[in-house]
Enzyme design. Structure first.
Site, PDB file in Angstrom:
ATOM      1  N   ARG A 136       0.821  -1.219   0.000  1.00  0.00           N
ATOM      2  CA  ARG A 136       0.000   0.000   0.000  1.00  0.00           C
ATOM      3  C   ARG A 136       0.851   1.265   0.000  1.00  0.00           C
ATOM      4  O   ARG A 136       0.526   2.248   0.667  1.00  0.00           O
ATOM      5  CB  ARG A 136      -0.927   0.030   1.230  1.00  0.00           C
ATOM      6  CG  ARG A 136      -1.975  -1.053   1.237  1.00  0.00           C
ATOM      7  CD  ARG A 136      -3.221  -0.597   0.489  1.00  0.00           C
ATOM      8  NE  ARG A 136      -4.232  -1.634   0.498  1.00  0.00           N
ATOM      9  CZ  ARG A 136      -5.383  -1.555   1.157  1.00  0.00           C
ATOM     10  NH1 ARG A 136      -5.669  -0.487   1.854  1.00  0.00           N
ATOM     11  NH2 ARG A 136      -6.233  -2.533   1.105  1.00  0.00           N
ATOM     12  N   ARG A 152      -3.470   6.987   0.914  1.00  0.00           N
ATOM     13  CA  ARG A 152      -3.913   8.249   1.522  1.00  0.00           C
ATOM     14  C   ARG A 152      -2.897   8.929   2.420  1.00  0.00           C
ATOM     15  O   ARG A 152      -3.029  10.098   2.749  1.00  0.00           O
ATOM     16  CB  ARG A 152      -5.213   8.019   2.301  1.00  0.00           C
ATOM     17  CG  ARG A 152      -6.429   8.027   1.401  1.00  0.00           C
ATOM     18  CD  ARG A 152      -7.681   7.768   2.193  1.00  0.00           C
ATOM     19  NE  ARG A 152      -7.619   6.441   2.798  1.00  0.00           N
ATOM     20  CZ  ARG A 152      -8.470   5.991   3.719  1.00  0.00           C
ATOM     21  NH1 ARG A 152      -9.432   6.764   4.155  1.00  0.00           N
ATOM     22  NH2 ARG A 152      -8.358   4.765   4.204  1.00  0.00           N
ATOM     23  N   ARG A 203      -7.143  11.918  -5.209  1.00  0.00           N
ATOM     24  CA  ARG A 203      -8.373  11.314  -4.684  1.00  0.00           C
ATOM     25  C   ARG A 203      -9.430  12.360  -4.347  1.00  0.00           C
ATOM     26  O   ARG A 203     -10.628  12.071  -4.375  1.00  0.00           O
ATOM     27  CB  ARG A 203      -8.058  10.484  -3.437  1.00  0.00           C
ATOM     28  CG  ARG A 203      -7.857   9.035  -3.709  1.00  0.00           C
ATOM     29  CD  ARG A 203      -9.165   8.282  -3.984  1.00  0.00           C
ATOM     30  NE  ARG A 203      -9.790   7.811  -2.766  1.00  0.00           N
ATOM     31  CZ  ARG A 203     -11.014   8.105  -2.384  1.00  0.00           C
ATOM     32  NH1 ARG A 203     -11.758   8.888  -3.145  1.00  0.00           N
ATOM     33  NH2 ARG A 203     -11.510   7.640  -1.271  1.00  0.00           N
ATOM     34  N   ASP A 253      -7.008  -2.722  -7.219  1.00  0.00           N
ATOM     35  CA  ASP A 253      -7.472  -3.355  -5.995  1.00  0.00           C
ATOM     36  C   ASP A 253      -7.773  -4.821  -6.269  1.00  0.00           C
ATOM     37  O   ASP A 253      -8.143  -5.181  -7.385  1.00  0.00           O
ATOM     38  CB  ASP A 253      -8.721  -2.659  -5.453  1.00  0.00           C
ATOM     39  CG  ASP A 253      -8.954  -3.038  -3.998  1.00  0.00           C
ATOM     40  OD1 ASP A 253      -8.344  -2.419  -3.125  1.00  0.00           O
ATOM     41  OD2 ASP A 253      -9.702  -3.997  -3.756  1.00  0.00           O
ATOM     42  N   TYR A 298     -14.732 -12.094   0.413  1.00  0.00           N
ATOM     43  CA  TYR A 298     -15.457 -10.863   0.051  1.00  0.00           C
ATOM     44  C   TYR A 298     -16.744 -11.183  -0.704  1.00  0.00           C
ATOM     45  O   TYR A 298     -17.786 -10.562  -0.471  1.00  0.00           O
ATOM     46  CB  TYR A 298     -14.564  -9.935  -0.779  1.00  0.00           C
ATOM     47  CG  TYR A 298     -13.555  -9.197   0.076  1.00  0.00           C
ATOM     48  CD1 TYR A 298     -13.932  -8.104   0.843  1.00  0.00           C
ATOM     49  CD2 TYR A 298     -12.230  -9.607   0.143  1.00  0.00           C
ATOM     50  CE1 TYR A 298     -13.021  -7.432   1.646  1.00  0.00           C
ATOM     51  CE2 TYR A 298     -11.307  -8.946   0.938  1.00  0.00           C
ATOM     52  CZ  TYR A 298     -11.707  -7.862   1.694  1.00  0.00           C
ATOM     53  OH  TYR A 298     -10.811  -7.210   2.484  1.00  0.00           O
TER      54      TYR A 298
HETATM   55  O1  1CP Z   1       0.147   0.611  -3.242  1.00  0.00           O
HETATM   56  C1  1CP Z   1      -0.331  -0.542  -3.313  1.00  0.00           C
HETATM   57  O2  1CP Z   1      -0.046  -1.437  -2.503  1.00  0.00           O
HETATM   58  C2  1CP Z   1      -1.198  -0.883  -4.517  1.00  0.00           C
HETATM   59  C3  1CP Z   1      -2.592  -0.716  -4.367  1.00  0.00           C
HETATM   60  C4  1CP Z   1      -3.488  -1.647  -3.568  1.00  0.00           C
HETATM   61  C5  1CP Z   1      -3.379  -3.011  -3.247  1.00  0.00           C
HETATM   62  C6  1CP Z   1      -2.212  -3.943  -3.514  1.00  0.00           C
HETATM   63  C7  1CP Z   1      -4.735  -1.218  -3.077  1.00  0.00           C
HETATM   64  C8  1CP Z   1      -5.248   0.147  -3.199  1.00  0.00           C
HETATM   65  N1  1CP Z   1      -5.397  -2.295  -2.542  1.00  0.00           N
HETATM   66  C9  1CP Z   1      -4.576  -3.395  -2.614  1.00  0.00           C
HETATM   67  C10 1CP Z   1      -4.877  -4.757  -2.193  1.00  0.00           C
HETATM   68  C11 1CP Z   1      -6.044  -5.008  -1.312  1.00  0.00           C
HETATM   69  N2  1CP Z   1      -7.302  -4.451  -1.344  1.00  0.00           N
HETATM   70  C12 1CP Z   1      -6.048  -5.986  -0.299  1.00  0.00           C
HETATM   71  C13 1CP Z   1      -4.891  -6.894   0.005  1.00  0.00           C
HETATM   72  C14 1CP Z   1      -3.829  -6.239   0.790  1.00  0.00           C
HETATM   73  C15 1CP Z   1      -4.179  -5.860   2.185  1.00  0.00           C
HETATM   74  O3  1CP Z   1      -4.420  -6.782   2.987  1.00  0.00           O
HETATM   75  O4  1CP Z   1      -4.162  -4.659   2.478  1.00  0.00           O
HETATM   76  C16 1CP Z   1      -7.312  -5.977   0.306  1.00  0.00           C
HETATM   77  C17 1CP Z   1      -7.792  -6.843   1.464  1.00  0.00           C
HETATM   78  C18 1CP Z   1      -8.106  -5.011  -0.359  1.00  0.00           C
HETATM   79  C19 1CP Z   1      -9.548  -4.700  -0.116  1.00  0.00           C
HETATM   80  C20 1CP Z   1      -9.787  -3.276   0.186  1.00  0.00           C
HETATM   81  N3  1CP Z   1      -9.490  -2.260  -0.671  1.00  0.00           N
HETATM   82  C21 1CP Z   1     -10.355  -2.708   1.337  1.00  0.00           C
HETATM   83  C22 1CP Z   1     -10.928  -3.460   2.504  1.00  0.00           C
HETATM   84  C23 1CP Z   1      -9.950  -3.938   3.514  1.00  0.00           C
HETATM   85  C24 1CP Z   1     -10.724  -4.717   4.530  1.00  0.00           C
HETATM   86  O5  1CP Z   1     -10.479  -4.480   5.748  1.00  0.00           O
HETATM   87  O6  1CP Z   1     -11.590  -5.522   4.162  1.00  0.00           O
HETATM   88  C25 1CP Z   1     -10.366  -1.318   1.178  1.00  0.00           C
HETATM   89  C26 1CP Z   1     -10.858  -0.281   2.144  1.00  0.00           C
HETATM   90  C27 1CP Z   1      -9.794  -1.054  -0.092  1.00  0.00           C
HETATM   91  C28 1CP Z   1      -9.636   0.276  -0.720  1.00  0.00           C
HETATM   92  C29 1CP Z   1      -8.294   0.645  -1.164  1.00  0.00           C
HETATM   93  N4  1CP Z   1      -7.484  -0.120  -1.996  1.00  0.00           N
HETATM   94  C30 1CP Z   1      -6.341   0.569  -2.279  1.00  0.00           C
HETATM   95  C31 1CP Z   1      -6.406   1.826  -1.614  1.00  0.00           C
HETATM   96  C32 1CP Z   1      -5.375   2.915  -1.676  1.00  0.00           C
HETATM   97  C33 1CP Z   1      -7.631   1.862  -0.930  1.00  0.00           C
HETATM   98  C34 1CP Z   1      -8.185   3.023  -0.123  1.00  0.00           C
HETATM   99  C35 1CP Z   1      -9.141   3.754  -0.988  1.00  0.00           C
HETATM  100  C36 1CP Z   1      -9.102   5.222  -0.786  1.00  0.00           C
HETATM  101  O7  1CP Z   1      -8.317   5.927  -1.442  1.00  0.00           O
HETATM  102  O8  1CP Z   1      -9.945   5.698  -0.003  1.00  0.00           O
END
Ligand code: 1CP
Length: 341
Positions: free
Chosen positions: A23, A27, A36, A72, A149
């Site tokens: 990540r 943000r 964003r 994502d 999910y």
């Molecule tokens: O920079 C990076 O790592 C690349 C972008 C990336 C990746 C690899 C994002 C952007 N998401 C992910 C993978 C991802 N998404 C995972 C696996 C990794 C982890 O465990 O963190 C998971 C579980 C998600 C699902 C997800 N996406 C959630 C829910 C998490 C949960 O608790 O269930 C959420 C809130 C997101 C949104 C998201 N994805 C990525 C970002 C930057 C964001 C936030 C969105 C925003 O800008 O508000």
């Protein structure tokens, strides 16, 4: 080209140790917030010029040794036929959830070229703009995590619906997992054809399972993905969050790199996996709140323990949190490079 990340993935002990952060685009970076502020998250993922722009931000700002595609893990699920929304404060919502035979019947395989063209276009833009400065990582969710999910309809704490399907209707669960796996293989293969140089499979929820259940309900499908990608020659990283009790089993998936979260020390992880695997990790993301002097000690400790693995890719034990000061993330990358030079 800075290819220390790829060298380490291939088992070489590099100086310095390569570092990227899960990540790393997000943000906590003011530059990301600026983008964003004008675009909702899904539109950002689906607009190649913008997705490429935020992918490159941490490469320029932090000096990491790899870029990771901005997207994502839930994007291919939408292409399978489940409407996806991100609601402020609630996280992802997949509705209606997949609970019975009829729900699984409604899902379909994907053709990445026509169903997620924006992902492949983002990769092509990135390959041009990175000019081989650092390698580009592609990714997907692991089938168990994606199934959670789909079946829960979003984020859950109890996992009661997915476990209910596993135990009440194992044949239906297997069918769903087969379909997700087929989609994931096509998705990662398309990313590799478009130019990503490594892939990470995120099993964020695999760690909720016991050893017995992980072996039965998660591992076979993760292993099938790793096997299908073996001949591409692209390094495969498998990360099971909270998977310390599963490391020796996760190894059987066949990836050359195992991601380890912060709960298990890397020397312990090396021991549990026989010492011949490349390990990635594993500083607690909250250590970025420490003052510099203490952070330095923690980085040293992770590097020392990581030296017990075949090779080491430095990372956090999970994603960077929005509350982290961007300057601290930049300092971390600098410290890793200095202390392992
Ligand atoms: O920079 C990076 O790592 C690349 C972008 C990336 C990746 C690899 C994002 C952007 N998401 C992910 C993978 C991802 N998404 C995972 C696996 C990794 C982890 O465990 O963190 C998971 C579980 C998600 C699902 C997800 N996406 C959630 C829910 C998490 C949960 O608790 O269930 C959420 C809130 C997101 C949104 C998201 N994805 C990525 C970002 C930057 C964001 C936030 C969105 C925003 O800008 O508000």
């Amino acid at each position: 080209m800075n290819d220390i990340f790829l060298q380490a993935c291939q088992g070489k002990r590099t100086r310095p140790v390569p570092v990227w952060l899960m990540r790393q685009a997000g943000r906590y970076l003011p530059a990301y917030q600026k983008v964003r502020g004008q675009t909702d998250f899904l539109t950002l993922c689906k607009t190649p010029e913008l997705a490429a722009k935020v992918t490159l931000q941490p490469v320029d700002i932090l000096g990491v040794d790899a870029a990771i595609l901005f997207s994502d893990i839930l994007i291919p699920l939408e292409a399978m036929g489940v409407p996806l929304a991100f609601e402020e404060g609630r996280g992802p919502v997949l509705e209606p959830p997949v609970r019975c035979n009829k729900d699984v019947e409604r899902l379909h395989p994907i053709d990445p070229v026509s169903d997620v063209p924006f992902v492949l276009e983002t990769i092509r833009i990135l390959k041009r703009e990175l000019e081989n400065k650092v390698p580009l990582i592609g990714f997907s969710g692991a089938p168990f995590t994606l199934a959670s999910y789909l079946i829960e309809g979003g984020t859950t704490r109890s996992f009661v619906n997915i476990k209910r399907m596993m135990f009440e209707e194992p044949a239906l669960f297997d069918r769903l997992m087969d379909l997700i796996t087929q989609v994931t293989i096509a998705y990662l293969d398309a990313q590799i054809r478009a130019g990503v140089q490594a892939v990470q499979v995120f099993d964020t929820w695999g760690g909720i399972l016991s050893r017995q259940d992980f072996r039965r309900y998660a591992l076979p499908w993760a292993a099938r993905i790793m096997d299908a990608l073996k001949n591409t020659g692209v390094p495969r990283i498998y990360f099971v969050l909270d998977g310390g009790h599963l490391l020796d089993i996760a190894k059987e998936a066949g990836a050359e790199v195992l991601g380890v979260d912060w709960r298990t020390d890397l020397d312990t992880a090396a021991e549990r996996t026989g010492g011949n695997l490349v390990l990635q990790g594993n500083l607690d993301p909250c250590c970025l709140f420490l003052p510099e002097i203490s952070l330095q000690e923690r980085v040293k400790s992770v590097l020392e323990k990581g030296a017990r693995a075949r090779a080491h890719v430095f990372n956090l034990g999970h994603g960077v949190m929005p509350e982290i000061p961007a300057e601290k993330a930049r300092l971390l990358v600098e410290l890793v490079h200095e202390l392992s030079a």
